[in-house]
Enzyme design. Structure first.
Site, short mmCIF file in Angstrom:
data_model
loop_
_atom_site.label_atom_id
_atom_site.label_comp_id
_atom_site.label_asym_id
_atom_site.label_seq_id
_atom_site.Cartn_x
_atom_site.Cartn_y
_atom_site.Cartn_z
N LYS A 1 2.36 -0.38 26.68
CA LYS A 1 2.70 0.39 27.88
C LYS A 1 3.59 -0.46 28.76
CE LYS A 1 0.03 -2.07 30.88
NZ LYS A 1 0.56 -2.89 31.99
N SER B 1 -4.99 -1.20 24.82
CA SER B 1 -4.55 -0.20 23.84
C SER B 1 -5.34 -0.31 22.55
CB SER B 1 -3.06 -0.37 23.57
OG SER B 1 -2.56 0.68 22.77
N ASP C 1 -7.35 -0.10 32.42
CA ASP C 1 -6.22 0.53 31.73
C ASP C 1 -6.64 1.37 30.53
OD1 ASP C 1 -4.61 -0.79 33.50
OD2 ASP C 1 -3.73 -2.16 32.04
#
Length: 276
Positions: free
Chosen positions: A9, A100, A132
């Site tokens: 990201k 992620s 996140d």
């Protein structure tokens, strides 16, 4: 083996709007995915294992294993899995690699183990692993507020990016505890941000602490509008075409390395899941 991407990201902008009594910071940021990142492979097994191990990280401290254990505990699932990690994203680079990886683990094992949890439930689990992680589970570009845990869908342009790694690891806690970090950016709406120049409130401090970041950013600014992502150390430039980004990459300073990728408002993870 089921293979799923764990995309990077970028924080297209990052503003620190205040410090909370608990020591955490309120912020406003715009997350967008790119079509480059780690890859995870999953297959059924009796035990839960991860290979290869990351240098300096004990397996049980890896967010991938933590995510798998959390999913087992939440659902009572006793199945195992062999997880294979293809690591492409730098640690401590501000690209969200660990978060992620954790999100792809939650989503992938939910599919492999046929648990049937919805995205909202998986995102709530992910929040226990990091602020996140829910954005990666949700899989759409997002405007995030609070400590990064309150987000709404966004649709910024999807240009080509050249992402460069200065080769240093930035400590996020060190940046957020530094007294010189700006903490008074005004709270604006997403529309106001989209119609204003973008910046990263952590950038000046990171450049001061890490001259390598400052030097590489000065080089990239010669080619395109460029900023740091997250708390660094990676930086990115925005380009109109792949060719222009690749041309800049070919002229990168000795010792610097990076990649060219397209911005994605829908995560490559969701696209991969659609194809299963």
């Amino acid at each position: 083996m089921m293979r799923l991407p764990a995309p990077a990201k970028l924080n297209l902008f990052l503003y620190i709007t205040g410090r909370r009594p608990d020591g955490y910071h309120n912020l406003q940021t715009l997350f967008q995915f790119v079509d480059f990142g780690d890859e995870l492979g999953f297959e059924e097994a009796d035990e839960l294992t991860l290979s290869p191990a990351l240098p300096g990280v004990e397996p049980e401290n890896n967010l991938i294993i933590k995510a798998a254990r959390l999913l087992q505990a939440h659902t009572g699932c006793t199945r195992g899995a062999r997880i294979h990690l293809t690591k492409r994203l730098p640690m401590g680079g501000g690209l969200g690699g660990g978060s992620s990886d954790a999100a792809t683990t939650l989503v992938g094992l939910n599919r492999l183990w046929r648990l049937g949890l919805g995205n909202d439930e998986l995102a709530a689990l992910g929040l226990q692993l990091g602020a996140d992680v829910p954005v990666f589970v949700h899989g759409r570009a997002a405007f995030a507020e609070g400590v990064g845990d309150i987000f709404s869908d966004a649709a910024p342009p999807e240009p080509w990016y050249l992402v460069m790694n200065p080769g240093v690891e930035v400590s996020t806690p060190a940046i957020f505890t530094d007294p010189d970090l700006p903490r008074n950016s005004p709270v604006l709406s997403l529309e106001q941000h989209l119609n204003s120049p973008w910046q990263n409130d952590c950038e000046a401090l990171v450049k001061k602490r890490h001259p390598e970041v400052a030097k590489l950013l000065s080089w990239l600014l010669e080619y395109a509008p460029s900023r740091m992502t997250g708390t660094g150390a990676c930086i990115f430039g925005t380009f109109d075409s792949r060719e222009a980004a690749e041309k800049a990459l070919k002229n990168a300073p000795d010792g610097a390395f990076g990649f060219v990728a397209r911005g994605c408002n829908r995560s490559p993870l969701l696209t991969a899941l659609d194809a299963l």
